[in-house]
Design a protein around this motif. Sequence first.
Motif, PDB file in Angstrom:
ATOM      1  N   ARG A   1      62.975 -12.784   9.059  1.00  0.00           N
ATOM      2  CA  ARG A   1      63.933 -13.045  10.319  1.00  0.00           C
ATOM      3  C   ARG A   1      62.993 -13.523  11.475  1.00  0.00           C
ATOM      4  NH1 ARG A   1      68.495  -8.936  10.914  1.00  0.00           N
ATOM      5  NH2 ARG A   1      68.588  -8.129   9.070  1.00  0.00           N
ATOM      6  N   ASP A   2      63.422 -14.752  12.224  1.00  0.00           N
ATOM      7  CA  ASP A   2      62.842 -15.058  13.299  1.00  0.00           C
ATOM      8  C   ASP A   2      63.543 -14.535  14.489  1.00  0.00           C
ATOM      9  OD1 ASP A   2      61.270 -16.973  12.044  1.00  0.00           O
ATOM     10  OD2 ASP A   2      62.479 -18.730  12.051  1.00  0.00           O
ATOM     11  N   VAL A   3      62.721 -13.824  15.243  1.00  0.00           N
ATOM     12  CA  VAL A   3      63.185 -12.980  16.363  1.00  0.00           C
ATOM     13  C   VAL A   3      62.622 -13.525  17.710  1.00  0.00           C
ATOM     14  CG1 VAL A   3      63.384 -10.663  17.208  1.00  0.00           C
ATOM     15  CG2 VAL A   3      63.538 -11.042  14.890  1.00  0.00           C
ATOM     16  N   GLU A   4      63.490 -13.540  18.810  1.00  0.00           N
ATOM     17  CA  GLU A   4      62.994 -13.576  20.149  1.00  0.00           C
ATOM     18  C   GLU A   4      62.806 -12.392  20.898  1.00  0.00           C
ATOM     19  OE1 GLU A   4      65.167 -16.306  22.603  1.00  0.00           O
ATOM     20  OE2 GLU A   4      65.826 -17.552  20.799  1.00  0.00           O
ATOM     21  N   PRO A   5      61.566 -11.904  20.723  1.00  0.00           N
ATOM     22  CA  PRO A   5      61.362 -10.327  21.263  1.00  0.00           C
ATOM     23  C   PRO A   5      61.642 -10.249  22.922  1.00  0.00           C
ATOM     24  CG  PRO A   5      59.385 -11.337  21.174  1.00  0.00           C
ATOM     25  CD  PRO A   5      60.429 -12.408  20.372  1.00  0.00           C
ATOM     26  N   VAL A   6      62.518  -9.037  23.064  1.00  0.00           N
ATOM     27  CA  VAL A   6      62.968  -8.910  24.369  1.00  0.00           C
ATOM     28  C   VAL A   6      62.048  -7.755  25.033  1.00  0.00           C
ATOM     29  CG1 VAL A   6      64.811  -8.403  26.042  1.00  0.00           C
ATOM     30  CG2 VAL A   6      65.238 -10.022  24.043  1.00  0.00           C
TER      31      VAL A   6
ATOM     32  N   ILE B   1      58.885 -14.567  17.085  1.00  0.00           N
ATOM     33  CA  ILE B   1      57.851 -14.031  15.866  1.00  0.00           C
ATOM     34  C   ILE B   1      58.631 -14.012  14.666  1.00  0.00           C
ATOM     35  CG2 ILE B   1      56.518 -12.292  17.333  1.00  0.00           C
ATOM     36  CD1 ILE B   1      58.598 -10.194  16.895  1.00  0.00           C
ATOM     37  N   ARG B   2      57.871 -13.951  13.831  1.00  0.00           N
ATOM     38  CA  ARG B   2      58.651 -13.776  12.361  1.00  0.00           C
ATOM     39  C   ARG B   2      58.408 -12.387  11.850  1.00  0.00           C
ATOM     40  NH1 ARG B   2      57.452 -18.547   9.964  1.00  0.00           N
ATOM     41  NH2 ARG B   2      59.540 -19.126  11.010  1.00  0.00           N
ATOM     42  N   LEU B   3      59.802 -11.675  11.140  1.00  0.00           N
ATOM     43  CA  LEU B   3      59.482 -10.303  10.993  1.00  0.00           C
ATOM     44  C   LEU B   3      59.723 -10.328   9.511  1.00  0.00           C
ATOM     45  CD1 LEU B   3      61.754  -7.922  13.544  1.00  0.00           C
ATOM     46  CD2 LEU B   3      59.287  -8.640  13.473  1.00  0.00           C
ATOM     47  N   HIS B   4      59.098  -9.549   8.691  1.00  0.00           N
ATOM     48  CA  HIS B   4      59.234  -9.045   7.387  1.00  0.00           C
ATOM     49  C   HIS B   4      59.915  -7.582   7.597  1.00  0.00           C
ATOM     50  CE1 HIS B   4      57.737 -12.885   5.869  1.00  0.00           C
ATOM     51  NE2 HIS B   4      56.655 -12.543   6.749  1.00  0.00           N
TER      52      HIS B   4
ATOM     53  N   VAL C   1      54.523  -8.539  10.791  1.00  0.00           N
ATOM     54  CA  VAL C   1      54.954  -9.545  11.697  1.00  0.00           C
ATOM     55  C   VAL C   1      54.173 -10.525  12.028  1.00  0.00           C
ATOM     56  CG1 VAL C   1      54.017  -7.951  13.699  1.00  0.00           C
ATOM     57  CG2 VAL C   1      55.575  -9.603  14.267  1.00  0.00           C
ATOM     58  N   GLU C   2      54.406 -11.915  12.138  1.00  0.00           N
ATOM     59  CA  GLU C   2      53.620 -13.050  12.204  1.00  0.00           C
ATOM     60  C   GLU C   2      53.816 -13.578  13.783  1.00  0.00           C
ATOM     61  OE1 GLU C   2      54.258 -15.651   8.953  1.00  0.00           O
ATOM     62  OE2 GLU C   2      54.964 -13.870   7.638  1.00  0.00           O
ATOM     63  N   PRO C   3      52.711 -13.831  14.364  1.00  0.00           N
ATOM     64  CA  PRO C   3      53.018 -14.681  15.307  1.00  0.00           C
ATOM     65  C   PRO C   3      53.565 -16.257  15.430  1.00  0.00           C
ATOM     66  CG  PRO C   3      50.731 -14.330  15.220  1.00  0.00           C
ATOM     67  CD  PRO C   3      51.460 -13.638  14.150  1.00  0.00           C
ATOM     68  N   THR C   4      54.351 -16.723  16.265  1.00  0.00           N
ATOM     69  CA  THR C   4      54.578 -18.112  16.215  1.00  0.00           C
ATOM     70  C   THR C   4      54.184 -18.966  17.358  1.00  0.00           C
ATOM     71  OG1 THR C   4      56.904 -17.985  16.873  1.00  0.00           O
ATOM     72  CG2 THR C   4      56.719 -17.345  14.440  1.00  0.00           C
ATOM     73  N   LEU C   5      54.345 -20.400  17.464  1.00  0.00           N
ATOM     74  CA  LEU C   5      54.087 -20.849  18.481  1.00  0.00           C
ATOM     75  C   LEU C   5      55.245 -21.467  19.129  1.00  0.00           C
ATOM     76  CD1 LEU C   5      50.861 -22.774  17.548  1.00  0.00           C
ATOM     77  CD2 LEU C   5      51.016 -20.737  19.037  1.00  0.00           C
ATOM     78  N   THR C   6      56.534 -20.878  18.546  1.00  0.00           N
ATOM     79  CA  THR C   6      57.776 -21.463  19.022  1.00  0.00           C
ATOM     80  C   THR C   6      58.168 -20.497  20.406  1.00  0.00           C
ATOM     81  OG1 THR C   6      58.564 -21.919  16.711  1.00  0.00           O
ATOM     82  CG2 THR C   6      60.105 -21.499  18.411  1.00  0.00           C
TER      83      THR C   6
END
Length: 161
Positions: free
Chosen positions: A100-105, A86-89, A137-142
């Motif tokens: 920030r690009d974050v791998e949510p756990v 996800i991309r967090l502001h 928060v923005e979803p990504t396809l990564t």
Amino acid sequence: MTTVVKPSTRSLTTAEIAALALSLAHLGAGPQAVTARRGLRLAFEHLEVDDDAIATTLATLTEPLPADVASRARVIADAITSRLMIRLHYRDASGTITTRDVEPVTCLVHKDFWYLVGVCRMRRGIRAFRFDRIIAVEPTLTPARPHMAERFLPFQRRRVA
């Protein structure tokens, strides 16, 4: 119809509580959420809590999030389930805003606040982000790498060897 549930001999793990609470958090304040939170409070009644921080945390778990925060929690929960970055502001404690690009756990509650725990690509490490400081928060396809939540819960008590 009344259902009788046998008392469990096993306590919920920190990760199980976090997952249940996150599921409730993004339900908002509707009738199902109210009933589910009441059930969670009943489950907590059987816990022996002798720590003020834990007692405050359990109370926070059973309170609904504000609608805008609950909406962001849904995006975060979907990303955790889908294992997508996800991309967090984010506005930090000093007021600085970063993207920030974050791998949510996982998500957790500590005292009065909800946190997203994830691997921050900007800081190249595990970070906890307070929900109330997440602006968007923005979803990504990564795809995000799979991580075991138990290794990333910063507020749980560590066992001394």
